[in-house]
Write a protein that holds these residues in place. Structure first.
Motif, PDB file in Angstrom:
ATOM      1  N   GLY A 320      -3.810 -14.773  12.737  1.00  0.00           N
ATOM      2  CA  GLY A 320      -3.819 -15.052  11.313  1.00  0.00           C
ATOM      3  C   GLY A 320      -2.810 -14.215  10.557  1.00  0.00           C
ATOM      4  N   GLY A 321      -2.194 -14.807   9.528  1.00  0.00           N
ATOM      5  CA  GLY A 321      -1.192 -14.108   8.731  1.00  0.00           C
ATOM      6  C   GLY A 321       0.226 -14.301   9.209  1.00  0.00           C
ATOM      7  N   HIS A 322       0.407 -14.870  10.396  1.00  0.00           N
ATOM      8  CA  HIS A 322       1.737 -15.213  10.896  1.00  0.00           C
ATOM      9  C   HIS A 322       1.989 -16.680  10.562  1.00  0.00           C
ATOM     10  CE1 HIS A 322       0.626 -11.646  13.192  1.00  0.00           C
ATOM     11  NE2 HIS A 322       1.918 -11.432  13.380  1.00  0.00           N
ATOM     12  N   ILE A 323       2.775 -16.917   9.536  1.00  0.00           N
ATOM     13  CA  ILE A 323       2.888 -18.251   8.958  1.00  0.00           C
ATOM     14  C   ILE A 323       3.487 -19.233   9.964  1.00  0.00           C
ATOM     15  CG2 ILE A 323       3.796 -19.619   7.052  1.00  0.00           C
ATOM     16  CD1 ILE A 323       1.747 -17.381   6.343  1.00  0.00           C
ATOM     17  N   GLU A 324       2.783 -20.343  10.167  1.00  0.00           N
ATOM     18  CA  GLU A 324       3.264 -21.417  11.021  1.00  0.00           C
ATOM     19  C   GLU A 324       3.505 -22.634  10.144  1.00  0.00           C
ATOM     20  OE1 GLU A 324       1.265 -21.825  14.894  1.00  0.00           O
ATOM     21  OE2 GLU A 324       0.096 -20.060  14.336  1.00  0.00           O
ATOM     22  N   GLY A 325       4.730 -23.149  10.168  1.00  0.00           N
ATOM     23  CA  GLY A 325       5.119 -24.206   9.248  1.00  0.00           C
ATOM     24  C   GLY A 325       5.565 -25.477   9.930  1.00  0.00           C
ATOM     25  N   TRP A 326       6.501 -26.175   9.288  1.00  0.00           N
ATOM     26  CA  TRP A 326       6.943 -27.494   9.749  1.00  0.00           C
ATOM     27  C   TRP A 326       7.466 -27.463  11.187  1.00  0.00           C
ATOM     28  CZ3 TRP A 326      11.452 -30.050  11.196  1.00  0.00           C
ATOM     29  CH2 TRP A 326      11.432 -31.436  11.113  1.00  0.00           C
ATOM     30  N   PRO A 327       8.340 -26.523  11.577  1.00  0.00           N
ATOM     31  CA  PRO A 327       8.797 -26.509  12.972  1.00  0.00           C
ATOM     32  C   PRO A 327       7.663 -26.341  13.972  1.00  0.00           C
ATOM     33  CG  PRO A 327      10.217 -25.140  11.609  1.00  0.00           C
ATOM     34  CD  PRO A 327       9.012 -25.476  10.783  1.00  0.00           C
ATOM     35  N   ASP A 328       6.625 -25.609  13.577  1.00  0.00           N
ATOM     36  CA  ASP A 328       5.481 -25.392  14.472  1.00  0.00           C
ATOM     37  C   ASP A 328       4.619 -26.648  14.579  1.00  0.00           C
ATOM     38  OD1 ASP A 328       5.861 -22.384  14.899  1.00  0.00           O
ATOM     39  OD2 ASP A 328       5.805 -22.567  12.716  1.00  0.00           O
ATOM     40  N   ALA A 329       4.472 -27.370  13.450  1.00  0.00           N
ATOM     41  CA  ALA A 329       3.779 -28.657  13.507  1.00  0.00           C
ATOM     42  C   ALA A 329       4.559 -29.636  14.376  1.00  0.00           C
ATOM     43  CB  ALA A 329       3.599 -29.222  12.099  1.00  0.00           C
ATOM     44  N   PHE A 330       5.887 -29.567  14.290  1.00  0.00           N
ATOM     45  CA  PHE A 330       6.741 -30.417  15.126  1.00  0.00           C
ATOM     46  C   PHE A 330       6.526 -30.087  16.599  1.00  0.00           C
ATOM     47  CE2 PHE A 330      10.567 -32.993  15.747  1.00  0.00           C
ATOM     48  CZ  PHE A 330      10.497 -33.831  14.650  1.00  0.00           C
ATOM     49  N   LYS A 331       6.432 -28.803  16.905  1.00  0.00           N
ATOM     50  CA  LYS A 331       6.157 -28.391  18.281  1.00  0.00           C
ATOM     51  C   LYS A 331       4.795 -28.911  18.733  1.00  0.00           C
ATOM     52  CE  LYS A 331       4.885 -24.468  21.114  1.00  0.00           C
ATOM     53  NZ  LYS A 331       4.447 -23.053  21.108  1.00  0.00           N
ATOM     54  N   ASN A 332       3.782 -28.803  17.867  1.00  0.00           N
ATOM     55  CA  ASN A 332       2.450 -29.310  18.207  1.00  0.00           C
ATOM     56  C   ASN A 332       2.490 -30.795  18.552  1.00  0.00           C
ATOM     57  OD1 ASN A 332       1.097 -26.870  17.858  1.00  0.00           O
ATOM     58  ND2 ASN A 332       0.638 -27.251  15.709  1.00  0.00           N
ATOM     59  N   MET A 333       3.272 -31.553  17.767  1.00  0.00           N
ATOM     60  CA  MET A 333       3.405 -32.989  18.020  1.00  0.00           C
ATOM     61  C   MET A 333       4.030 -33.245  19.390  1.00  0.00           C
ATOM     62  SD  MET A 333       5.331 -35.794  15.578  1.00  0.00           S
ATOM     63  CE  MET A 333       6.868 -34.849  15.528  1.00  0.00           C
ATOM     64  N   MET A 334       5.096 -32.517  19.700  1.00  0.00           N
ATOM     65  CA  MET A 334       5.758 -32.687  20.994  1.00  0.00           C
ATOM     66  C   MET A 334       4.853 -32.241  22.142  1.00  0.00           C
ATOM     67  SD  MET A 334       8.572 -34.087  20.284  1.00  0.00           S
ATOM     68  CE  MET A 334       9.645 -34.324  18.879  1.00  0.00           C
ATOM     69  N   LEU A 335       4.107 -31.174  21.934  1.00  0.00           N
ATOM     70  CA  LEU A 335       3.207 -30.689  22.976  1.00  0.00           C
ATOM     71  C   LEU A 335       2.132 -31.725  23.296  1.00  0.00           C
ATOM     72  CD1 LEU A 335       2.228 -28.454  24.854  1.00  0.00           C
ATOM     73  CD2 LEU A 335       0.981 -27.458  22.911  1.00  0.00           C
ATOM     74  N   ALA A 336       1.578 -32.353  22.257  1.00  0.00           N
ATOM     75  CA  ALA A 336       0.553 -33.375  22.479  1.00  0.00           C
ATOM     76  C   ALA A 336       1.127 -34.566  23.241  1.00  0.00           C
ATOM     77  CB  ALA A 336      -0.022 -33.828  21.136  1.00  0.00           C
ATOM     78  N   PHE A 337       2.331 -34.975  22.873  1.00  0.00           N
ATOM     79  CA  PHE A 337       2.992 -36.117  23.514  1.00  0.00           C
ATOM     80  C   PHE A 337       3.298 -35.824  24.981  1.00  0.00           C
ATOM     81  CE2 PHE A 337       7.239 -38.236  24.294  1.00  0.00           C
ATOM     82  CZ  PHE A 337       6.760 -39.525  24.430  1.00  0.00           C
ATOM     83  N   TYR A 338       3.904 -34.676  25.243  1.00  0.00           N
ATOM     84  CA  TYR A 338       4.325 -34.374  26.619  1.00  0.00           C
ATOM     85  C   TYR A 338       3.163 -33.958  27.512  1.00  0.00           C
ATOM     86  CZ  TYR A 338       9.188 -35.249  25.740  1.00  0.00           C
ATOM     87  OH  TYR A 338      10.373 -35.891  25.469  1.00  0.00           O
TER      88      TYR A 338
END
Length: 383
Positions: A320-338
């Motif tokens: 917590g407190g380590h900001i995760e933003g758009w690039p991290d959401a993009f990574k989450n999307m790719m991780l789910a796909f792959y």
């Protein structure tokens, strides 16, 4: 784990974002790219450290070592390229929109099912941890019965009369701009969070500039020199739209989209009104989810993995407190796909955590219906 090899078609802003996110996974390699000429392909391959460069899609698809292809081209090319990738028997990740018409969308969905390939569309916002938290709370009935959904998606990058790029041209960007480009994201996000499909719409659209001053620089998100020479270009696609929606269970909602609202850079928000609580999320401060109460103080929940629901923790990669933003959401999307591909899951049988072609097709139908509603000035059902 055996690595998955990937080819990228189109290496502009969004193509580079795909490559960066893929490389963060660790078990996926980008081994090739395709551009519209060999010189550009080799230049981009050198800049992005990709081994193989092709001057056309067909050459990339002919490479037997490539299992997955990412389509990151301008909108008008999506249908033809997506169709080629599917027919080549390769898994495909397409940028949104999936294509430009509902008929094309239905054809791609049917073809993907016939070929048995895994498909995805780049609806990234459902992959933020706090959007996942909101969806999990709704599924778990923690906010009661959802009866209203409201929000907006506002930008300002088309505010000036001198703002122009390929997205304005309906032959390239499609017959809708603001609704298709950013309204599609809002619709996908709230449908994911609520678990309910939009079934009827009543829309109003407006064009702020009937003509725009276009320079030779047409790349998206690039500031144009005010001293450049211009050519007047007619504008046929909307800058702004307001839409009333009805969901499949009879609940209501509304949203506004704009690319001409000064000071709003990438301002996607939603409010989910439940019978017990409400939920409010803003993309520009994505680490927070506001939980509203009637009889006690409101709560602001941050994306600390120790505080979110257990099902959401995998979407947070840092304390917590380590900001995760758009690039991290993009990574989450790719991780789910792959991960879906790596685990050998069946796209017809197994539930995906990412937007598939069938989801992208449904959004194309919504956009077409919004256009029809604005033209006719009445409620129209999503076909």
């Amino acid at each position: 784990m055996k690595k998955i090899n990937v080819g990228i078609i189109g290496t502009g802003f969004i193509g580079a974002a795909h490559i960066e996110a893929i490389r963060r996974l660790g078990f996926v390699d980008v081994i090739a790219l395709a551009e519209n000429n060999q010189q550009l392909a080799e230049q981009k391959a050198k800049e992005l450290n990709i081994p193989l460069a092709y001057d056309c899609v067909d050459k990339l698809l002919a490479n037997p070592d490539i299992q997955v292809v990412h389509n990151c081209t301008p909108n008008h090319l999506h249908f033809a390229i997506n169709k080629k990738v599917i027919l080549a028997g390769k898994h495909v990740f397409s940028e949104k929109p999936l294509c430009l018409t509902s008929q094309e969308a239905d054809e791609l969905t049917s073809l993907a099912e016939q070929q048995g390939v895994t498909t995805a569309v780049g609806f990234v916002y459902r992959n933020f941890a706090m959007v996942q938290q909101a969806a999990d709370m709704v599924r778990d009935q923690q906010i009661g019965r959802v009866f209203a959904v409201n929000g907006h998606y506002l930008q300002d990058w088309m505010l000036l009369e001198t703002d122009y790029n390929w997205r304005v041209d309906p032959k390239v960007g499609g017959k809708s701009r603001t609704v298709a480009d950013i309204g599609s994201h809002w619709c996908d996000t709230v449908q994911f969070v609520t678990g309910k499909k939009i079934k009827e719409v009543f829309a109003d659209m407006s064009i702020v500039y009937s003509t725009r001053k276009a320079s030779k620089q047409v790349e998206s998100f690039v500031t144009v020199n005010a001293d450049s020479s211009y050519e007047l270009k007619p504008v046929e696609t909307e800058d702004y739209a307001s839409v009333l929606v009805r969901f499949e269970d009879g609940s209501k909602g509304s949203f506004t989209v704009s690319q001409v609202s000064a000071g709003h850079k990438n301002d996607l928000t939603f409010d989910i009104s439940g019978s017990e609580k409400s939920l409010h999320w803003e993309q520009e401060t994505p680490q927070y989810l506001k939980i509203g109460y009637r009889q006690q103080a409101n709560q602001i929940l941050c994306d600390d993995p120790s505080l979110v629901n257990p099902a959401v923790r995998a979407y947070n990669h840092f304390p917590g407190g380590h900001i995760e933003g758009w690039p991290d959401a993009f990574k989450n999307m790719m991780l789910a796909f792959y991960a879906f591909i790596a685990e050998g899951k069946d796209p017809q049988q197994d539930t995906a955590k990412f937007a598939m072609f069938k989801d992208g097709a449904q959004i194309v139908h919504i956009v077409d219906t919004i256009i029809e509603s604005a033209q006719q000035g009445k409620w129209i059902s999503v076909k």
